[in-house]
Write a protein that holds these residues in place. Sequence first.
Motif, PDB file in Angstrom:
ATOM      1  N   GLY A 710       0.815  -1.214   0.000  1.00  8.50           N
ATOM      2  CA  GLY A 710       0.000   0.000   0.000  1.00  8.50           C
ATOM      3  C   GLY A 710       0.842   1.254   0.000  1.00  8.50           C
ATOM      4  N   PRO A 711       0.209   2.418  -0.100  1.00  9.35           N
ATOM      5  CA  PRO A 711       0.948   3.682  -0.157  1.00  9.35           C
ATOM      6  C   PRO A 711       1.487   4.140   1.188  1.00  9.35           C
ATOM      7  CG  PRO A 711      -1.395   4.109  -0.192  1.00  9.35           C
ATOM      8  CD  PRO A 711      -1.242   2.623  -0.233  1.00  9.35           C
ATOM      9  N   TYR A 712       1.131   3.448   2.264  1.00  7.85           N
ATOM     10  CA  TYR A 712       1.611   3.821   3.589  1.00  7.85           C
ATOM     11  C   TYR A 712       2.210   2.599   4.264  1.00  7.85           C
ATOM     12  CZ  TYR A 712      -1.568   7.639   2.587  1.00  7.85           C
ATOM     13  OH  TYR A 712      -2.207   8.681   1.985  1.00  7.85           O
ATOM     14  N   GLN A 713       3.189   2.836   5.107  1.00  2.00           N
ATOM     15  CA  GLN A 713       3.761   1.752   5.886  1.00  2.00           C
ATOM     16  C   GLN A 713       3.868   2.183   7.344  1.00  2.00           C
ATOM     17  OE1 GLN A 713       7.615   0.810   4.365  1.00  2.00           O
ATOM     18  NE2 GLN A 713       8.467   2.831   4.682  1.00  2.00           N
ATOM     19  N   LEU A 714       3.793   1.196   8.215  1.00  2.00           N
ATOM     20  CA  LEU A 714       3.842   1.461   9.645  1.00  2.00           C
ATOM     21  C   LEU A 714       5.251   1.883  10.034  1.00  2.00           C
ATOM     22  CD1 LEU A 714       2.268   1.299  12.346  1.00  2.00           C
ATOM     23  CD2 LEU A 714       3.134  -1.041  12.565  1.00  2.00           C
ATOM     24  N   THR A 715       5.365   3.046  10.673  1.00  2.00           N
ATOM     25  CA  THR A 715       6.680   3.547  11.070  1.00  2.00           C
ATOM     26  C   THR A 715       6.885   3.557  12.576  1.00  2.00           C
ATOM     27  OG1 THR A 715       5.852   5.823  11.013  1.00  2.00           O
ATOM     28  CG2 THR A 715       6.893   4.977   9.006  1.00  2.00           C
ATOM     29  N   ARG A 716       5.841   3.881  13.329  1.00  2.00           N
ATOM     30  CA  ARG A 716       5.931   3.887  14.789  1.00  2.00           C
ATOM     31  C   ARG A 716       4.594   3.440  15.361  1.00  2.00           C
ATOM     32  NH1 ARG A 716       8.092   8.814  13.574  1.00  2.00           N
ATOM     33  NH2 ARG A 716       6.223   9.910  14.298  1.00  2.00           N
ATOM     34  N   TRP A 717       4.639   2.893  16.573  1.00  2.00           N
ATOM     35  CA  TRP A 717       3.404   2.455  17.202  1.00  2.00           C
ATOM     36  C   TRP A 717       3.571   2.471  18.708  1.00  2.00           C
ATOM     37  CZ3 TRP A 717       6.943  -0.476  14.704  1.00  2.00           C
ATOM     38  CH2 TRP A 717       7.565  -1.495  15.430  1.00  2.00           C
ATOM     39  N   SER A 718       2.441   2.526  19.377  1.00  2.00           N
ATOM     40  CA  SER A 718       2.401   2.441  20.826  1.00  2.00           C
ATOM     41  C   SER A 718       1.149   1.683  21.197  1.00  2.00           C
ATOM     42  CB  SER A 718       2.409   3.838  21.450  1.00  2.00           C
ATOM     43  OG  SER A 718       1.229   4.538  21.098  1.00  2.00           O
ATOM     44  N   ALA A 719       0.830   1.640  22.481  1.00  2.00           N
ATOM     45  CA  ALA A 719      -0.341   0.885  22.919  1.00  2.00           C
ATOM     46  C   ALA A 719      -1.632   1.454  22.362  1.00  2.00           C
ATOM     47  CB  ALA A 719      -0.390   0.858  24.444  1.00  2.00           C
ATOM     48  N   ASP A 720      -1.681   2.771  22.106  1.00  2.00           N
ATOM     49  CA  ASP A 720      -2.945   3.377  21.684  1.00  2.00           C
ATOM     50  C   ASP A 720      -2.841   4.200  20.412  1.00  2.00           C
ATOM     51  OD1 ASP A 720      -1.402   5.373  22.655  1.00  2.00           O
ATOM     52  OD2 ASP A 720      -2.892   6.199  24.042  1.00  2.00           O
ATOM     53  N   SER A 721      -1.760   4.076  19.666  1.00  2.00           N
ATOM     54  CA  SER A 721      -1.651   4.870  18.442  1.00  2.00           C
ATOM     55  C   SER A 721      -0.711   4.185  17.459  1.00  2.00           C
ATOM     56  CB  SER A 721      -1.142   6.282  18.749  1.00  2.00           C
ATOM     57  OG  SER A 721       0.203   6.237  19.185  1.00  2.00           O
ATOM     58  N   ALA A 722      -0.837   4.593  16.210  1.00  2.00           N
ATOM     59  CA  ALA A 722       0.065   4.116  15.153  1.00  2.00           C
ATOM     60  C   ALA A 722       0.368   5.268  14.221  1.00  2.00           C
ATOM     61  CB  ALA A 722      -0.579   2.960  14.384  1.00  2.00           C
ATOM     62  N   THR A 723       1.583   5.344  13.733  1.00  2.00           N
ATOM     63  CA  THR A 723       2.000   6.392  12.804  1.00  2.00           C
ATOM     64  C   THR A 723       2.338   5.745  11.475  1.00  2.00           C
ATOM     65  OG1 THR A 723       2.898   7.743  14.583  1.00  2.00           O
ATOM     66  CG2 THR A 723       3.634   8.253  12.346  1.00  2.00           C
ATOM     67  N   LEU A 724       1.706   6.222  10.420  1.00  2.00           N
ATOM     68  CA  LEU A 724       1.931   5.695   9.088  1.00  2.00           C
ATOM     69  C   LEU A 724       2.749   6.684   8.287  1.00  2.00           C
ATOM     70  CD1 LEU A 724      -1.675   4.389   8.315  1.00  2.00           C
ATOM     71  CD2 LEU A 724       0.201   3.179   9.419  1.00  2.00           C
ATOM     72  N   GLY A 725       3.724   6.183   7.559  1.00  2.00           N
ATOM     73  CA  GLY A 725       4.537   7.020   6.689  1.00  2.00           C
ATOM     74  C   GLY A 725       4.282   6.676   5.238  1.00  2.00           C
TER      75      GLY A 725
END
Length: 864
Positions: A710-725
Amino acid sequence: MCLALTAATAASAHGFGQRYDLPLPLPLYLFGAAAAVALSFVMFGLFARRDRATRRTRHIDLFATGPGAAIARSGLVRSLALAIRLAALGGFTVTIVAGFVGDQNPYRNIAPTLVWIIFWVGLVHASALLGNIWDLLNPWRTLFAGAERLYQLAVGGELARRLPYPPALGVWPACLLLLAFAWIELVYPSPAVPAHVALIVTAYTILTLAGMFVFGREAWLQRGEVFSIVFGTFARFAPIRATAGAPPKCMLRPFGAGLHDDAPVSTSMMALVLLLLSSVLYDGLIATPAWSGTEAMLAGDPVTIRTAGLVGFWLLFVGAYLAACAAAAALLGGGQSALRFGRGFALTLVPIAIGYHVAHYLVFLLIQGQYIVPLLSDPFGYGWDLFGTAAYRVDIAIVGARFAWYAALAAIVIGHVAAVYLAHARAMRILPGTRLAMRSQVPLTALMVVYTFIGLSITAEPIVTQRDSAPPAAVAGAIPVPADAVLPEPGDGRLRPVGAEKVAAAKMTYRVLGSLFHDGSRMTIADLLYAYMFAYRWGVRRPGDEAHYDPAIDAATAVLRRALAGVRAVGSDTTARTFRVGDISFVRELLIVDVYLTAAAPDDPDYNAVLAPPWSTLPWHLVVLMEEAVSRGWAAFSQAEAQRRDVDWLDLVRLEPLKRKLLALVEAFERAAYRPDALQSLVSADAARQRWSALAAFYRDHGHFLVTNGPYQLTRWSADSATLGAFRDMTYPLGVGTYDAYAIPRHGHVTRADWDGRRVTLSGDIEIVEKFQRSYRLVRMPLPSIAPVVRSRAAPSCRYTVVDDQGRVVLAGVAPLAEDATFRIEVGGRLSGGRYTMLAVIAVNGNVTNPEIRRIPISVAADR
């Protein structure tokens, strides 16, 4: 599993559509451009002759001799100048009137385009490359000059009071007005609303005329009228300098010659130049993921955060420049202050500001600027066609992503090199000795190298280009399935030939534009076919083998398994979509697959297309890895099965013990070049080894195994959030605007329903997105009032269900939009006599989330 991974409360992402990835890694461009700036400093220091650097540049008056002199004497120049001034005043008047009384859609009103594109962007480019044409166009100068003339004829004397302008003010009024203008452009939530544009222009008109009245026309134009100062500053770089007079002059000079000024500029002028620099870069900065993350982290009012950021970025530039100047002054000795040194070299920064402006706005000007063509014929949005250009449609493909990047790169590098040269020439003029001049420029050159890094890094944020998708071609009827078409074995997943004399109800031919997965693996036919194998292996229960079955997969793939009659990989095409940049070819492989269906809807090819499409969001090697984890009892695919088996729900991101086991498995598979027996004929040992190696490398770099295409990939995550790049891949198949329907879902509304005994006729409104620069709004409009081309893009349809008096569904379907912009649903002959209720929804671009449902009572007469 993927849904569980993305079930977070906060996310950060940036960019839509296909990203233009750079032919070479970005660091090579950054270091190459910085090296070019640094090398230019060395070259100018070694080879620039002092006598040439300090010599006055030669200016040629084009009106002094020959045809130019004849034109100047004829009065043609004055007549042409007067005509241009009146035309500019007319455009200024139209801008205000259109803003107040015209259509408030920014794309149907000329005011936003004239102000934000033609005026602000276009005139900066024209001033820097041609000359100070604003001095000629300035409507406030023309207005006040006309008022002075009328006052003199009617009353006598001067209109302006000509109070002494306080020297301490410098150009601070213009500087603060530029800051306010930048705030409106970059921070104000709705700068493109025509009424707001007109109000801002009116307010600035009152302020400007008041300044001219108090201090005199020329005094205020030189110190307080921000656009005269900004455009005049950019025009000092231009090769033409025109002056009015008797006779008029048109001086031709080298680029940058107007920036050679013996006297230091004021502190306020230095601050204004640095504001020009910082505001353009800030415009790019606020569109980056890093800034979005900062705003999310601060969790405050975005307007307040961006306002503080705008002022802070300006002060940061001022501080960095003064620090470099302090270092230069220290190297010179003699007690010269950093502020005085900074004022002396402030104008040498103008080429950098021009370079940033070209880099950031050139493509915007070339694409968005085309809107002026239809708006000239219909400036108020009333449906006029004054000049026959109202039907013009903007060509967004006029420039591509490659052009955008290379134009930006060239503009930034050339701007910095020009600034290095001007600073060196300035130092040679005011400092004794070449060595001392070179020494003074070391800190400034270092600062320019830093500017180059920052400017190119921000410019390298998502550059997009349009790509056309290839819809599937469909053939319906009794269709023989080729004997070499394959079908997965239920419960096993191995591909078996379907054999002879098989017949399908429909054949779909898919031309799948392959792309890279996040670990760098390129999609192949094996990835497409393995998705079918997985559905049959884990979606079909085999007696005595509960370990290889999951009810959730069974339910999710049931429709596919019922519809699929066979799959045939036709081949691939690596030439039609492949393109070249310089000496590098970017291969975009088109995978061609025939899919045969056991049942089909003859009137709904879109429905047929989604029954069993050959598409995989996951590469085959990752699917194999997950299968191994489930087969070995480490985890389960679904949450229900995980609870039933008392194991972990398969998580490729957050389960550290599982990830360690998976990494060991990947390394073992790499050594063995493992691929399942079903893929032996489709994947070579070398290709399998490369896949496992790429997956292991991805894990070491990112800390998880969630590889998709896909056009985004997982870059950072925590227990309650995710950051897509954003995933940068030139081969990504989807184009600009692909995800707009999800980011800005639109709804339809049934406004009227008419029943004549045989037919229901529905009228309605739909929401239209009005976008301009970074702002947008949803506007509800009746379907007949929307231009046909806009209606076509919105693809409105009416989805309906009819229930009887017992609540049973007796009829359902989709009605297209008729030519008169209504929906007609034929009921006569399809229902027996009785009372019914029709539930109708208007869908826009297929969106039926949270719909507004209209209930329509229907009474059908019994047949006699």
